[in-house]
Design a protein around this motif. Structure first.
Motif, short mmCIF file in Angstrom:
data_model
loop_
_atom_site.label_atom_id
_atom_site.label_comp_id
_atom_site.label_asym_id
_atom_site.label_seq_id
_atom_site.Cartn_x
_atom_site.Cartn_y
_atom_site.Cartn_z
N LEU A 29 -2.19 5.37 -4.77
CA LEU A 29 -2.98 4.36 -4.06
C LEU A 29 -3.27 3.17 -4.98
N PHE A 30 -3.50 3.45 -6.24
CA PHE A 30 -3.75 2.38 -7.21
C PHE A 30 -2.44 1.79 -7.73
N ALA A 31 -1.52 2.66 -8.13
CA ALA A 31 -0.34 2.21 -8.86
C ALA A 31 0.62 1.38 -8.01
N TYR A 32 0.83 1.75 -6.75
CA TYR A 32 1.79 1.01 -5.94
C TYR A 32 1.37 -0.45 -5.78
N ALA A 33 0.12 -0.68 -5.38
CA ALA A 33 -0.34 -2.06 -5.18
C ALA A 33 -0.34 -2.82 -6.50
N ASP A 34 -0.72 -2.16 -7.58
CA ASP A 34 -0.74 -2.80 -8.90
C ASP A 34 0.68 -3.21 -9.30
N THR A 35 1.64 -2.35 -9.05
CA THR A 35 3.03 -2.65 -9.37
C THR A 35 3.55 -3.81 -8.52
N HIS A 36 3.20 -3.83 -7.25
CA HIS A 36 3.64 -4.93 -6.39
C HIS A 36 3.05 -6.26 -6.85
N ARG A 37 1.78 -6.25 -7.25
CA ARG A 37 1.17 -7.50 -7.75
C ARG A 37 1.87 -7.98 -9.00
N TYR A 38 2.26 -7.06 -9.89
CA TYR A 38 2.95 -7.45 -11.11
C TYR A 38 4.36 -7.95 -10.80
N ARG A 39 5.06 -7.24 -9.92
CA ARG A 39 6.47 -7.54 -9.64
C ARG A 39 6.66 -8.75 -8.73
N LEU A 40 5.81 -8.87 -7.69
CA LEU A 40 6.02 -9.91 -6.67
C LEU A 40 4.97 -11.00 -6.66
N GLY A 41 3.85 -10.79 -7.34
CA GLY A 41 2.78 -11.78 -7.37
C GLY A 41 1.58 -11.34 -6.55
N THR A 42 0.51 -12.08 -6.70
CA THR A 42 -0.77 -11.70 -6.09
C THR A 42 -0.72 -11.61 -4.58
N HIS A 43 0.00 -12.51 -3.96
CA HIS A 43 0.03 -12.56 -2.50
C HIS A 43 1.31 -11.95 -1.95
N TYR A 44 1.72 -10.79 -2.48
CA TYR A 44 2.97 -10.17 -2.04
C TYR A 44 2.93 -9.77 -0.57
N GLU A 45 1.75 -9.58 0.00
CA GLU A 45 1.66 -9.21 1.41
C GLU A 45 1.88 -10.40 2.34
N GLN A 46 1.97 -11.62 1.80
CA GLN A 46 2.24 -12.80 2.61
C GLN A 46 3.74 -13.10 2.70
N LEU A 47 4.55 -12.43 1.89
CA LEU A 47 5.99 -12.67 1.96
C LEU A 47 6.51 -12.22 3.32
N PRO A 48 7.49 -12.91 3.89
CA PRO A 48 7.95 -12.59 5.24
C PRO A 48 8.33 -11.13 5.45
N VAL A 49 8.93 -10.47 4.46
CA VAL A 49 9.34 -9.08 4.64
C VAL A 49 8.15 -8.12 4.68
N ASN A 50 7.03 -8.48 4.06
CA ASN A 50 5.86 -7.61 4.01
C ASN A 50 4.76 -8.02 4.98
N LYS A 51 4.89 -9.18 5.58
CA LYS A 51 3.85 -9.71 6.45
C LYS A 51 3.81 -8.95 7.78
N PRO A 52 2.62 -8.63 8.28
CA PRO A 52 2.53 -7.95 9.59
C PRO A 52 3.07 -8.84 10.70
N ARG A 53 3.57 -8.22 11.75
CA ARG A 53 4.13 -8.98 12.88
C ARG A 53 3.04 -9.57 13.77
N CYS A 54 1.86 -8.97 13.76
CA CYS A 54 0.75 -9.52 14.55
C CYS A 54 -0.15 -10.31 13.60
N PRO A 55 -0.93 -11.27 14.13
CA PRO A 55 -1.80 -12.06 13.24
C PRO A 55 -2.89 -11.21 12.61
N VAL A 56 -3.14 -11.43 11.34
CA VAL A 56 -4.17 -10.71 10.59
C VAL A 56 -5.17 -11.72 10.08
N PHE A 57 -6.44 -11.46 10.31
CA PHE A 57 -7.48 -12.37 9.85
C PHE A 57 -8.18 -11.73 8.67
#
Length: 115
Positions: A29-57
């Motif tokens: 739970l800790f390591a995966y998100a930490d690795t993604h932040r290191y590898r892809l940057g802080t806003h890795y969840e905004q990248l088109p491949v990781n972004k949810p299909r419905c709007p998220v507020f």
């Protein structure tokens, strides 16, 4: 490039689902998100491949590598909780269910004790 930018994590669950006390899961739970932040940057969840299909507020905004282009969250003064600007507020309906561990283990409201 989508394959290299894909970020999977056991943290992505719907509200109300809890995690087991399994040590390997807790580490992931800790390591995966930490690795993604290191590898892809802080806003890795905004990248088109990781972004949810419905709007998220949410209140993730600005910062380095923001792909949505700056302030997207509405009120710039209230992206934290508690606040007096009418911004973010805690949702009690999304609490993790209590887990029986020689008594009841659940979230503790740190505002009650004032220590």
């Amino acid at each position: 490039s989508d394959v290299e930018q894909a970020a999977f994590s056991p943290n992505n669950v719907v509200p109300g689902i809890g995690y087991s006390p399994d040590r390997m899961l807790q580490a992931r739970l800790f390591a995966y998100a930490d690795t993604h932040r290191y590898r892809l940057g802080t806003h890795y969840e905004q990248l088109p491949v990781n972004k949810p299909r419905c709007p998220v507020f949410h209140y993730h905004r600005d910062g380095p590598m923001n792909v949505e282009g700056g302030l997207q969250s509405g009120n710039p003064n209230a992206y934290y909780e508690p606040n007096s600007f009418g911004g973010a507020a805690e949702k009690r309906s999304a609490e993790e269910p209590p887990m029986l561990v020689s008594g009841e283990a659940k979230r503790h409201d740190h505002r009650e004790s004032y220590d």
